[in-house]
Write a protein that holds these residues in place. Structure first.
Motif, PDB file in Angstrom:
ATOM      1  N   ASN A 287     -15.497  13.549  39.103  1.00 44.51           N
ATOM      2  CA  ASN A 287     -14.594  12.495  39.590  1.00 44.51           C
ATOM      3  C   ASN A 287     -15.244  11.573  40.612  1.00 44.51           C
ATOM      4  O   ASN A 287     -14.666  10.556  41.004  1.00 44.51           O
ATOM      5  CB  ASN A 287     -13.299  13.101  40.163  1.00 44.51           C
ATOM      6  CG  ASN A 287     -13.562  14.092  41.282  1.00 44.51           C
ATOM      7  OD1 ASN A 287     -14.690  14.220  41.764  1.00 44.51           O
ATOM      8  ND2 ASN A 287     -12.525  14.807  41.692  1.00 44.51           N
ATOM      9  N   SER A 288     -16.471  11.905  41.048  1.00 42.85           N
ATOM     10  CA  SER A 288     -17.224  11.020  41.943  1.00 42.85           C
ATOM     11  C   SER A 288     -18.282  10.220  41.187  1.00 42.85           C
ATOM     12  O   SER A 288     -19.132   9.574  41.794  1.00 42.85           O
ATOM     13  CB  SER A 288     -17.903  11.836  43.046  1.00 42.85           C
ATOM     14  OG  SER A 288     -16.946  12.498  43.849  1.00 42.85           O
ATOM     15  N   LYS A 289     -18.228  10.304  39.846  1.00 39.90           N
ATOM     16  CA  LYS A 289     -19.182   9.609  38.964  1.00 39.90           C
ATOM     17  C   LYS A 289     -20.601  10.153  39.114  1.00 39.90           C
ATOM     18  O   LYS A 289     -21.585   9.442  38.858  1.00 39.90           O
ATOM     19  CB  LYS A 289     -19.167   8.092  39.200  1.00 39.90           C
ATOM     20  CG  LYS A 289     -17.803   7.451  38.948  1.00 39.90           C
ATOM     21  CD  LYS A 289     -17.310   7.725  37.534  1.00 39.90           C
ATOM     22  CE  LYS A 289     -15.947   7.093  37.291  1.00 39.90           C
ATOM     23  NZ  LYS A 289     -15.390   7.446  35.959  1.00 39.90           N
ATOM     24  N   ILE A 290     -20.725  11.399  39.537  1.00 44.92           N
ATOM     25  CA  ILE A 290     -22.013  12.081  39.572  1.00 44.92           C
ATOM     26  C   ILE A 290     -22.258  12.694  38.196  1.00 44.92           C
ATOM     27  O   ILE A 290     -21.385  13.353  37.632  1.00 44.92           O
ATOM     28  CB  ILE A 290     -22.043  13.189  40.639  1.00 44.92           C
ATOM     29  CG1 ILE A 290     -21.776  12.606  42.038  1.00 44.92           C
ATOM     30  CG2 ILE A 290     -23.370  13.940  40.602  1.00 44.92           C
ATOM     31  CD1 ILE A 290     -22.845  11.668  42.520  1.00 44.92           C
ATOM     32  N   LEU A 291     -23.444  12.460  37.655  1.00 42.63           N
ATOM     33  CA  LEU A 291     -23.801  13.037  36.369  1.00 42.63           C
ATOM     34  C   LEU A 291     -24.088  14.524  36.567  1.00 42.63           C
ATOM     35  O   LEU A 291     -25.016  14.901  37.275  1.00 42.63           O
ATOM     36  CB  LEU A 291     -25.031  12.331  35.800  1.00 42.63           C
ATOM     37  CG  LEU A 291     -25.412  12.671  34.366  1.00 42.63           C
ATOM     38  CD1 LEU A 291     -24.398  12.109  33.379  1.00 42.63           C
ATOM     39  CD2 LEU A 291     -26.802  12.126  34.047  1.00 42.63           C
ATOM     40  N   THR A 292     -23.295  15.363  35.933  1.00 41.24           N
ATOM     41  CA  THR A 292     -23.438  16.813  36.107  1.00 41.24           C
ATOM     42  C   THR A 292     -24.227  17.471  34.986  1.00 41.24           C
ATOM     43  O   THR A 292     -24.534  18.661  35.064  1.00 41.24           O
ATOM     44  CB  THR A 292     -22.054  17.480  36.208  1.00 41.24           C
ATOM     45  OG1 THR A 292     -21.309  17.213  35.015  1.00 41.24           O
ATOM     46  CG2 THR A 292     -21.296  16.958  37.416  1.00 41.24           C
ATOM     47  N   GLY A 293     -24.556  16.713  33.946  1.00 39.70           N
ATOM     48  CA  GLY A 293     -25.327  17.265  32.842  1.00 39.70           C
ATOM     49  C   GLY A 293     -25.211  16.385  31.616  1.00 39.70           C
ATOM     50  O   GLY A 293     -24.534  15.353  31.631  1.00 39.70           O
ATOM     51  N   TYR A 294     -25.863  16.787  30.551  1.00 35.73           N
ATOM     52  CA  TYR A 294     -25.778  16.044  29.296  1.00 35.73           C
ATOM     53  C   TYR A 294     -26.079  16.987  28.146  1.00 35.73           C
ATOM     54  O   TYR A 294     -26.642  18.068  28.341  1.00 35.73           O
ATOM     55  CB  TYR A 294     -26.757  14.864  29.273  1.00 35.73           C
ATOM     56  CG  TYR A 294     -28.214  15.267  29.243  1.00 35.73           C
ATOM     57  CD1 TYR A 294     -28.865  15.523  28.029  1.00 35.73           C
ATOM     58  CD2 TYR A 294     -28.949  15.420  30.418  1.00 35.73           C
ATOM     59  CE1 TYR A 294     -30.197  15.911  27.997  1.00 35.73           C
ATOM     60  CE2 TYR A 294     -30.276  15.803  30.392  1.00 35.73           C
ATOM     61  CZ  TYR A 294     -30.899  16.050  29.175  1.00 35.73           C
ATOM     62  OH  TYR A 294     -32.214  16.441  29.138  1.00 35.73           O
ATOM     63  N   ARG A 295     -25.674  16.599  26.952  1.00 37.22           N
ATOM     64  CA  ARG A 295     -25.995  17.349  25.743  1.00 37.22           C
ATOM     65  C   ARG A 295     -26.351  16.380  24.627  1.00 37.22           C
ATOM     66  O   ARG A 295     -25.737  15.319  24.507  1.00 37.22           O
ATOM     67  CB  ARG A 295     -24.814  18.214  25.289  1.00 37.22           C
ATOM     68  CG  ARG A 295     -24.502  19.385  26.164  1.00 37.22           C
ATOM     69  CD  ARG A 295     -25.593  20.448  26.121  1.00 37.22           C
ATOM     70  NE  ARG A 295     -25.283  21.571  26.994  1.00 37.22           N
ATOM     71  CZ  ARG A 295     -25.588  21.640  28.279  1.00 37.22           C
ATOM     72  NH1 ARG A 295     -26.214  20.624  28.863  1.00 37.22           N
ATOM     73  NH2 ARG A 295     -25.280  22.703  29.000  1.00 37.22           N
ATOM     74  N   ARG A 296     -27.311  16.774  23.821  1.00 36.73           N
ATOM     75  CA  ARG A 296     -27.604  16.005  22.619  1.00 36.73           C
ATOM     76  C   ARG A 296     -26.629  16.450  21.542  1.00 36.73           C
ATOM     77  O   ARG A 296     -26.541  17.627  21.219  1.00 36.73           O
ATOM     78  CB  ARG A 296     -29.045  16.233  22.145  1.00 36.73           C
ATOM     79  CG  ARG A 296     -29.456  15.258  21.057  1.00 36.73           C
ATOM     80  CD  ARG A 296     -30.896  15.439  20.656  1.00 36.73           C
ATOM     81  NE  ARG A 296     -31.072  16.669  19.892  1.00 36.73           N
ATOM     82  CZ  ARG A 296     -32.254  17.178  19.562  1.00 36.73           C
ATOM     83  NH1 ARG A 296     -33.358  16.583  19.970  1.00 36.73           N
ATOM     84  NH2 ARG A 296     -32.350  18.280  18.859  1.00 36.73           N
ATOM     85  N   ILE A 297     -25.915  15.510  20.979  1.00 34.90           N
ATOM     86  CA  ILE A 297     -24.895  15.815  19.979  1.00 34.90           C
ATOM     87  C   ILE A 297     -25.471  15.754  18.577  1.00 34.90           C
ATOM     88  O   ILE A 297     -25.075  16.505  17.690  1.00 34.90           O
ATOM     89  CB  ILE A 297     -23.706  14.837  20.091  1.00 34.90           C
ATOM     90  CG1 ILE A 297     -23.058  14.956  21.478  1.00 34.90           C
ATOM     91  CG2 ILE A 297     -22.661  15.092  19.012  1.00 34.90           C
ATOM     92  CD1 ILE A 297     -22.441  16.310  21.760  1.00 34.90           C
ATOM     93  N   SER A 298     -26.403  14.845  18.362  1.00 40.18           N
ATOM     94  CA  SER A 298     -26.907  14.659  17.008  1.00 40.18           C
ATOM     95  C   SER A 298     -28.320  14.102  17.038  1.00 40.18           C
ATOM     96  O   SER A 298     -28.707  13.382  17.945  1.00 40.18           O
ATOM     97  CB  SER A 298     -25.991  13.699  16.242  1.00 40.18           C
ATOM     98  OG  SER A 298     -26.479  13.444  14.949  1.00 40.18           O
ATOM     99  N   SER A 299     -29.076  14.459  16.008  1.00 39.42           N
ATOM    100  CA  SER A 299     -30.414  13.901  15.795  1.00 39.42           C
ATOM    101  C   SER A 299     -30.529  13.601  14.313  1.00 39.42           C
ATOM    102  O   SER A 299     -30.354  14.485  13.478  1.00 39.42           O
ATOM    103  CB  SER A 299     -31.492  14.904  16.217  1.00 39.42           C
ATOM    104  OG  SER A 299     -32.782  14.381  15.999  1.00 39.42           O
ATOM    105  N   GLY A 300     -30.781  12.343  13.987  1.00 42.06           N
ATOM    106  CA  GLY A 300     -30.770  11.949  12.587  1.00 42.06           C
ATOM    107  C   GLY A 300     -32.035  11.267  12.149  1.00 42.06           C
ATOM    108  O   GLY A 300     -33.106  11.468  12.726  1.00 42.06           O
ATOM    109  N   GLY A 301     -31.907  10.424  11.128  1.00 42.37           N
ATOM    110  CA  GLY A 301     -33.038   9.678  10.608  1.00 42.37           C
ATOM    111  C   GLY A 301     -33.345   8.480  11.482  1.00 42.37           C
ATOM    112  O   GLY A 301     -32.891   8.381  12.625  1.00 42.37           O
TER     113      GLY A 301
END
Length: 237
Positions: free
Chosen positions: A145-159
């Protein structure tokens, strides 16, 4: 050893087990430290075994040479590295896992308190991992809620120009990671500096689901080389 008596082919064509312990990558690392090993020797430790055609160091050399350097190899997905004899699915997946760990460690080193207050902030964060890839990848970043990036995930990898992304999977990751809002990011390997109709449609679908679930999409960033496109800036969100 006299250089004139050194048989390069014989040295390279031996199996690792036939080498002097000081020449074997694992033994060499244990005795002298990782910084004494070449890129190929370090990669050989990960790959573990070679093939009938090449020993593991030759296989590592072939991989690095094929992709014109370790840096380019590290940007590939597991499917694309299965071009060298001896690199089957398990080894290819192992390589991608190790390179992804390295990316996450490098990203963490940039600082855990990354605040995303503008499209430029989001682009600056995702650009290093997306700008030079030869295939398309789609990421979701999690904001508190403070707009701090807490992490990320790769959802897809394609062509080269396509990824398959399901809004439900994006939201599932957002909920699992307790996000208050999310940032979407993907790359255009072609360098195209505009969103496609498919990009717009997908973004709106994700945004609609996010609105219903109380996890808004703050922006969707397209990385095209060293430039970016912001859906927020273009009024598409």
């Amino acid at each position: 050893m006299d250089c004139e008596q050194f048989d390069t082919d014989q040295f390279l064509n031996r199996s690792v087990k036939e080498m002097n312990p000081d020449e074997q990558p694992r033994e060499k690392l244990a005795k002298y430290g990782a910084d004494t090993l070449s890129d190929s020797e370090l990669l050989a430790i990960v790959l573990r075994t070679g093939s009938r055609q090449m020993n593991v160091i030759q296989t590592s050399n072939a991989l690095i040479s094929h992709f014109n350097g370790l840096r380019n190899l590290a940007r590939q997905n597991w499917q694309s590295v299965r071009v060298i004899p001896g690199i089957a699915k398990v080894k290819a997946i192992t390589l991608e896992a190790i390179f992804e760990l390295s990316r996450r460690i490098e990203t963490a080193a940039l600082g855990e308190q990354v605040k995303i207050t503008s499209p430029r902030d989001a682009a600056a964060y995702f650009m290093p991992m997306l700008r030079d890839l030869s295939h398309e990848q789609f990421y979701v970043g999690f904001l508190n809620n403070s707009k701090i990036l807490t992490g990320y995930r790769r959802i897809s990898s394609g062509g080269r120009n396509s990824t398959i992304v399901e809004p439900a999977e994006v939201m599932r990751q957002a909920i699992l990671n307790q996000a208050n809002s999310i940032i979407l990011a993907h790359n255009h390997p072609s360098g195209m500096m505009r969103e496609s109709a498919a990009d717009v449609n997908l973004t709106r679908r994700i945004a609609d689901v996010g609105k219903k679930m109380g996890v808004p999409v703050d922006d969707h960033i397209i990385i095209a080389g060293d430039s970016f496109v912001s859906f927020r800036n273009k009024g598409l969100l």
